[in-house]
Design an enzyme around this catalytic site. Sequence first.
Site, PDB file in Angstrom:
ATOM      1  N   ASN A 173     -11.277  15.910   1.475  1.00  0.00           N
ATOM      2  CA  ASN A 173     -12.184  14.835   1.091  1.00  0.00           C
ATOM      3  C   ASN A 173     -13.622  15.275   1.321  1.00  0.00           C
ATOM      4  O   ASN A 173     -13.900  16.105   2.182  1.00  0.00           O
ATOM      5  CB  ASN A 173     -11.884  13.603   1.955  1.00  0.00           C
ATOM      6  CG  ASN A 173     -12.730  12.397   1.593  1.00  0.00           C
ATOM      7  OD1 ASN A 173     -12.830  12.016   0.436  1.00  0.00           O
ATOM      8  ND2 ASN A 173     -13.354  11.788   2.600  1.00  0.00           N
ATOM      9  N   THR A 174     -14.532  14.698   0.535  1.00  0.00           N
ATOM     10  CA  THR A 174     -15.958  14.857   0.818  1.00  0.00           C
ATOM     11  C   THR A 174     -16.466  13.570   1.453  1.00  0.00           C
ATOM     12  O   THR A 174     -16.006  12.479   1.124  1.00  0.00           O
ATOM     13  CB  THR A 174     -16.761  15.134  -0.469  1.00  0.00           C
ATOM     14  OG1 THR A 174     -16.615  14.031  -1.368  1.00  0.00           O
ATOM     15  CG2 THR A 174     -16.280  16.404  -1.145  1.00  0.00           C
ATOM     16  N   HIS A 175     -17.431  13.705   2.365  1.00  0.00           N
ATOM     17  CA  HIS A 175     -17.975  12.535   3.062  1.00  0.00           C
ATOM     18  C   HIS A 175     -19.476  12.720   3.257  1.00  0.00           C
ATOM     19  O   HIS A 175     -19.920  13.790   3.686  1.00  0.00           O
ATOM     20  CB  HIS A 175     -17.292  12.355   4.424  1.00  0.00           C
ATOM     21  CG  HIS A 175     -17.747  11.128   5.146  1.00  0.00           C
ATOM     22  ND1 HIS A 175     -17.318   9.868   4.784  1.00  0.00           N
ATOM     23  CD2 HIS A 175     -18.598  10.965   6.189  1.00  0.00           C
ATOM     24  CE1 HIS A 175     -17.900   8.979   5.583  1.00  0.00           C
ATOM     25  NE2 HIS A 175     -18.672   9.614   6.439  1.00  0.00           N
ATOM     26  N   ILE A 186      -8.700   4.056   1.319  1.00  0.00           N
ATOM     27  CA  ILE A 186      -8.006   4.803   2.361  1.00  0.00           C
ATOM     28  C   ILE A 186      -6.589   5.065   1.880  1.00  0.00           C
ATOM     29  O   ILE A 186      -5.878   4.138   1.481  1.00  0.00           O
ATOM     30  CB  ILE A 186      -8.007   4.016   3.684  1.00  0.00           C
ATOM     31  CG1 ILE A 186      -9.445   3.825   4.183  1.00  0.00           C
ATOM     32  CG2 ILE A 186      -7.164   4.741   4.732  1.00  0.00           C
ATOM     33  CD1 ILE A 186      -9.554   2.896   5.374  1.00  0.00           C
ATOM     34  N   LEU A 187      -6.189   6.312   1.892  1.00  0.00           N
ATOM     35  CA  LEU A 187      -4.862   6.677   1.405  1.00  0.00           C
ATOM     36  C   LEU A 187      -3.789   6.247   2.406  1.00  0.00           C
ATOM     37  O   LEU A 187      -3.969   6.394   3.610  1.00  0.00           O
ATOM     38  CB  LEU A 187      -4.791   8.184   1.163  1.00  0.00           C
ATOM     39  CG  LEU A 187      -5.612   8.665  -0.044  1.00  0.00           C
ATOM     40  CD1 LEU A 187      -5.852  10.160   0.028  1.00  0.00           C
ATOM     41  CD2 LEU A 187      -4.912   8.292  -1.347  1.00  0.00           C
ATOM     42  N   GLY A 221      -6.279   8.973  10.082  1.00  0.00           N
ATOM     43  CA  GLY A 221      -7.405   8.162  10.521  1.00  0.00           C
ATOM     44  C   GLY A 221      -8.425   8.001   9.408  1.00  0.00           C
ATOM     45  O   GLY A 221      -8.210   8.426   8.268  1.00  0.00           O
ATOM     46  N   ARG A 232       0.833  -1.202   0.000  1.00  0.00           N
ATOM     47  CA  ARG A 232       0.000   0.000   0.000  1.00  0.00           C
ATOM     48  C   ARG A 232       0.870   1.255   0.000  1.00  0.00           C
ATOM     49  O   ARG A 232       0.561   2.240  -0.674  1.00  0.00           O
ATOM     50  CB  ARG A 232      -0.923   0.028   1.227  1.00  0.00           C
ATOM     51  CG  ARG A 232      -2.105  -0.905   1.138  1.00  0.00           C
ATOM     52  CD  ARG A 232      -3.064  -0.707   2.305  1.00  0.00           C
ATOM     53  NE  ARG A 232      -3.801   0.539   2.173  1.00  0.00           N
ATOM     54  CZ  ARG A 232      -3.620   1.617   2.925  1.00  0.00           C
ATOM     55  NH1 ARG A 232      -2.731   1.621   3.890  1.00  0.00           N
ATOM     56  NH2 ARG A 232      -4.352   2.704   2.741  1.00  0.00           N
TER      57      ARG A 232
END
Length: 200
Positions: A111-113, A96-97, A147, A64
């Site tokens: 980011n948008t969530h 997930i980065l 996180g 990753r």
Amino acid sequence: MLKIAVLISGGGSNLKALLDAADDPDFPARIVCVGSDTDASGLDHARAAGVPVFIERPRDAATREEWGERLAAAIRQHGVDGSDDSLVVSAGLMRILPAGFVRAFSPRLINTHPALLPAFPGAHAVRDALAAGATRTGVTVHVIDEGVDTGPVLRQEAVDVRPGESEEDLHERMKQLERPLLVRTVRDIALGELELPGAG
């Protein structure tokens, strides 16, 4: 002029909203590249706008972290390097980065969530809100940290949940809020009217 790299995994509706906004010569940001972890259909929006695209598949990297390094290198080739005149926007990237990538770009990484964070983090936010019986939810634009949806909140907009509403219908209504909220947030970052926590 703020230089933006956009990361997507799917249809790219948020990307399209940003591309449309950037068509206005008075918009203070330009999208310089669009990347994906797969051959996402949303890349066609970038191609149609003449914006360079790239694909970095996690399966092509040994780990990753290596994938994150390759993703970062592809972004940096277009002049987006985490400095004050650049921004990385995760607009529907469904991964997930890696921590190393986050450290390289955050807090200039947003980011948008589809929830009012800190409520309902994770990949199934709309479903989770309905399962919990929430009467109100919304959309958030936040800084990505190491996180899962735990970074500082930049902007939020709320929506009431309609009785008996399906996950699909609620999510679609939320997207109608999400797109202009993201455009306004990027504009305000570019103009210096919205400060990124920890920047500078």
